[in-house]
Write a protein that holds these residues in place. Structure first.
Motif, short mmCIF file in Angstrom:
data_model
loop_
_atom_site.label_atom_id
_atom_site.label_comp_id
_atom_site.label_asym_id
_atom_site.label_seq_id
_atom_site.Cartn_x
_atom_site.Cartn_y
_atom_site.Cartn_z
N UNK A 1 -8.38 9.26 30.04
CA UNK A 1 -9.32 8.47 28.58
C UNK A 1 -9.46 7.08 29.99
N UNK A 2 -8.04 6.46 30.36
CA UNK A 2 -8.23 4.93 30.01
C UNK A 2 -9.31 4.84 31.31
N UNK A 3 -8.59 5.87 32.67
CA UNK A 3 -9.34 5.08 34.11
C UNK A 3 -10.27 6.48 34.51
N UNK B 1 -7.63 3.71 46.17
CA UNK B 1 -7.74 3.01 45.01
C UNK B 1 -7.19 3.08 43.93
N UNK B 2 -7.60 4.32 43.85
CA UNK B 2 -7.82 5.31 42.03
C UNK B 2 -5.95 5.34 42.70
N UNK C 1 -1.22 2.10 39.55
CA UNK C 1 -0.41 1.63 39.39
C UNK C 1 -0.38 0.35 38.66
N UNK C 2 -1.68 -0.27 38.44
CA UNK C 2 -1.83 -1.79 37.83
C UNK C 2 -2.36 -1.80 36.54
N UNK C 3 -2.34 -0.09 36.24
CA UNK C 3 -2.72 -0.11 34.80
C UNK C 3 -1.41 0.89 34.33
N UNK D 1 3.93 6.82 37.36
CA UNK D 1 4.90 7.70 37.88
C UNK D 1 3.94 8.50 38.88
N UNK D 2 2.47 7.85 39.19
CA UNK D 2 1.97 9.37 39.43
C UNK D 2 1.74 8.97 41.45
#
Lengths: 83, 83
Positions: free
Chosen positions: A65-67, B22-23, B28-30, B34-35
């Motif tokens: 939803x967010x990214x 990039x994603x 991580x910045x948002x 844990x991804x």
């Protein structure tokens, strides 16, 4: 625990999909004449750390939803499984 | 008979996937720390006309090899089901 998510982000069915239309034309020109209604979106594989499958699903949904998707133009569907 | 194919075209595992990197950074910045290991490819849905499921699978495989994927950089996987 480690989980693997497979996410599909596709253009909304109500919208035109110019990329799909272009590929359909190429396919017809190359002899694949029986192909119709092509729609092209993104497929995203990711690994994530979570305590349970439900937590992993919640995280993936939030990330979609967010990214990962633009809800004005796209919808998403995903599957989460243990790594 | 009408069949629906769901195709995934993904960057080869041996190659870097700059879009995925990039994603991952954005996630991580948002706050989605844990991804890991995000890979981004294409998801293609198409409808086709064929006499049998085997014929439909052969057609989709040929289309993947000739048009939908670039074997130097990508691999594909697909599922065909009756519409």
């Amino acid at each position: 625990m480690k989980f693997i998510a497979e996410v599909n982000v596709m253009p909304l069915k109500a919208l035109l999909d110019p990329q799909g239309k272009a590929v359909r034309l190429s396919m017809h020109n190359t002899g694949f004449k029986s192909v119709e209604n092509i729609r092209i979106g993104k497929h995203i594989q990711l690994e994530l750390e979570a305590d349970s499958e439900i937590e992993a699903e919640d995280k993936v949904k939030e990330a979609c939803e967010k990214i990962l998707s633009n809800p004005v133009m796209e919808y998403f569907e995903f599957e989460v499984k243990k790594a």
